[in-house]
Scaffold this motif. Structure first.
Motif, short mmCIF file in Angstrom:
data_model
loop_
_atom_site.label_atom_id
_atom_site.label_comp_id
_atom_site.label_asym_id
_atom_site.label_seq_id
_atom_site.Cartn_x
_atom_site.Cartn_y
_atom_site.Cartn_z
N UNK A 18 0.84 -1.20 0.00
CA UNK A 18 0.00 0.00 0.00
C UNK A 18 0.87 1.25 0.00
N UNK A 19 0.72 2.06 -1.04
CA UNK A 19 1.47 3.32 -1.14
C UNK A 19 0.75 4.19 -2.15
N UNK A 20 0.67 5.50 -1.90
CA UNK A 20 0.00 6.40 -2.83
C UNK A 20 0.95 6.90 -3.92
N UNK A 21 2.24 6.64 -3.78
CA UNK A 21 3.24 7.02 -4.78
C UNK A 21 3.37 5.87 -5.78
N UNK A 22 2.94 6.10 -7.01
CA UNK A 22 2.90 5.05 -8.03
C UNK A 22 4.28 4.43 -8.26
N UNK A 23 5.34 5.23 -8.31
CA UNK A 23 6.68 4.70 -8.52
C UNK A 23 7.11 3.81 -7.36
N UNK A 24 6.86 4.26 -6.14
CA UNK A 24 7.21 3.47 -4.96
C UNK A 24 6.40 2.18 -4.94
N UNK A 25 5.13 2.26 -5.31
CA UNK A 25 4.27 1.09 -5.34
C UNK A 25 4.80 0.05 -6.33
N UNK A 26 5.22 0.50 -7.51
CA UNK A 26 5.77 -0.42 -8.50
C UNK A 26 7.07 -1.04 -8.03
N UNK A 27 7.92 -0.25 -7.37
CA UNK A 27 9.18 -0.78 -6.84
C UNK A 27 8.91 -1.86 -5.78
#
Length: 176
Positions: A18-27
């Protein structure tokens, strides 16, 4: 050729990320997937709660601390933990909390999260925390077959890239 397959007798661990930052979520999703586990993603606290309802076999949740919801409201991962524990009291849910703000660590410890990881993230620390969370929840988090060799994440990515390249060269008749 198969990559990252596990023994069929051992179910694959499913991790909610769970993360609202798309790049962090993909990582985060990539790290979980490369470990041979299954990642389900959510970009808000409300979506994460829905996912937990839809997938009762999830026992480990990796969540960021700070969220900005699509409406512009700010929230954090702590209500996710308390709301999930209240909504699913029969489940042993383990939470790994991520933040770029070191001051969030004290609050994390008070919520009963199994680990607090600072951003930027060390993939090996995340993998270790997820394994501990799975064990605490009583879920099988068997390491994939490649882990028996002690291969770390970077070496695994390099090995798989080389194998895919070799397979492409073989398939294309010698040119890639």
């Amino acid at each position: 050729m198969t990559f990252g397959t596990q023994n069929e007798a051992t179910p694959t661990l499913t991790v909610l990320v769970v993360d609202d930052d798309r790049d962090a979520l993909e990582e985060l999703q990539d790290i979980v997937d490369l470990e041979g586990w299954s990642a389900i993603i959510a970009d808000s606290v409300d979506m994460a709660l829905e996912v937990l309802e839809w997938y009762p076999h999830i026992s480990v949740v990796v969540t960021d601390v700070h969220f900005v919801d699509p409406s512009g409201d700010t929230s954090n991962g702590f209500p996710l933990m308390s709301r999930a524990k209240a909504r699913f009291p029969e489940r042993e849910l383990s939470f790994v909390v991520l933040s770029g703000d070191p001051s969030a660590q004290k609050s994390t410890q008070q919520t009963g999260a199994i680990d607090f990881l600072s951003k930027p993230l060390d993939p090996d620390q995340l993998i270790s925390a997820v394994r501990i969370g799975a064990e605490k929840a009583g879920t099988a988090a068997a390491p994939p077959a490649w882990a028996e060799t002690g291969e770390d994440l970077l070496k695994k990515v390099q090995r798989i890239t080389k194998e895919v390249h070799a397979a492409n060269v073989h398939t294309s008749g010698g040119t890639a």
